[in-house]
Design a protein around this motif. Sequence first.
Motif, short mmCIF file in Angstrom:
data_model
loop_
_atom_site.label_atom_id
_atom_site.label_comp_id
_atom_site.label_asym_id
_atom_site.label_seq_id
_atom_site.Cartn_x
_atom_site.Cartn_y
_atom_site.Cartn_z
N ASP A 1 38.14 34.21 55.24
CA ASP A 1 37.80 35.51 54.68
C ASP A 1 38.93 36.06 53.81
O ASP A 1 38.69 36.68 52.78
CB ASP A 1 37.46 36.50 55.79
CG ASP A 1 36.19 36.11 56.54
OD1 ASP A 1 35.37 35.37 55.97
OD2 ASP A 1 36.04 36.55 57.70
N ALA A 2 40.16 35.83 54.24
CA ALA A 2 41.32 36.29 53.47
C ALA A 2 41.37 35.55 52.13
O ALA A 2 41.62 36.15 51.09
CB ALA A 2 42.60 36.07 54.25
N ARG A 3 41.13 34.23 52.14
CA ARG A 3 41.12 33.46 50.90
C ARG A 3 40.00 33.92 49.96
O ARG A 3 40.18 34.05 48.75
CB ARG A 3 40.96 31.97 51.19
CG ARG A 3 42.29 31.29 51.47
CD ARG A 3 42.17 29.81 51.44
NE ARG A 3 41.81 29.17 52.43
CZ ARG A 3 41.63 29.00 53.78
NH1 ARG A 3 41.69 29.21 54.26
NH2 ARG A 3 41.33 28.51 54.77
N ARG A 4 38.86 34.20 50.55
CA ARG A 4 37.71 34.65 49.75
C ARG A 4 38.04 36.00 49.09
O ARG A 4 37.73 36.21 47.91
CB ARG A 4 36.49 34.78 50.66
CG ARG A 4 35.19 34.93 49.92
CD ARG A 4 34.02 34.96 50.86
NE ARG A 4 33.86 33.68 51.54
CZ ARG A 4 33.14 33.49 52.64
NH1 ARG A 4 32.52 34.50 53.20
NH2 ARG A 4 33.05 32.31 53.18
N ALA A 5 38.67 36.89 49.82
CA ALA A 5 39.05 38.20 49.26
C ALA A 5 40.11 38.02 48.17
O ALA A 5 40.05 38.71 47.14
CB ALA A 5 39.58 39.10 50.37
N ASP A 6 41.06 37.11 48.38
CA ASP A 6 42.08 36.87 47.35
C ASP A 6 41.46 36.34 46.07
O ASP A 6 41.83 36.74 44.97
CB ASP A 6 43.13 35.87 47.87
CG ASP A 6 44.05 36.48 48.91
OD1 ASP A 6 44.08 37.72 49.02
OD2 ASP A 6 44.74 35.71 49.60
N THR B 1 42.69 41.22 62.40
CA THR B 1 43.22 40.29 61.41
C THR B 1 42.06 39.45 60.90
O THR B 1 41.35 38.84 61.70
CB THR B 1 44.29 39.38 62.04
OG1 THR B 1 45.29 40.20 62.64
CG2 THR B 1 44.92 38.49 61.00
N PRO B 2 41.87 39.39 59.59
CA PRO B 2 40.75 38.60 59.07
C PRO B 2 40.97 37.11 59.29
O PRO B 2 42.11 36.65 59.38
CB PRO B 2 40.71 38.94 57.59
CG PRO B 2 42.07 39.40 57.27
CD PRO B 2 42.62 40.02 58.51
#
Length: 78
Positions: free
Chosen positions: A50-55, A45-46
């Motif tokens: 990192d998840a926000r950056r990818a979004d 699970t990121p």
Amino acid sequence: MRIRCNHSEGWNHPAPGEARCRSCGVTRFADYGAVRPPGLAHALTPKPRDARRADRSAATWIANVPRKMVWWGLAPVA
């Protein structure tokens, strides 16, 4: 075993997440997870950052796509 059973006699629950027809014996499973063969690594699970950056990266890319007419198969008309 009855071929065309409408399961009207009800269900036995021999184990959690399992139901067995009292009439024909068919078994239904409700509570189960994905089957993972042994030896595979656990799912990763990121981190939230990192998840926000990818979004944000995906949103930026999507926002810029309509500006490129070639994407839709239409050449800019001169």
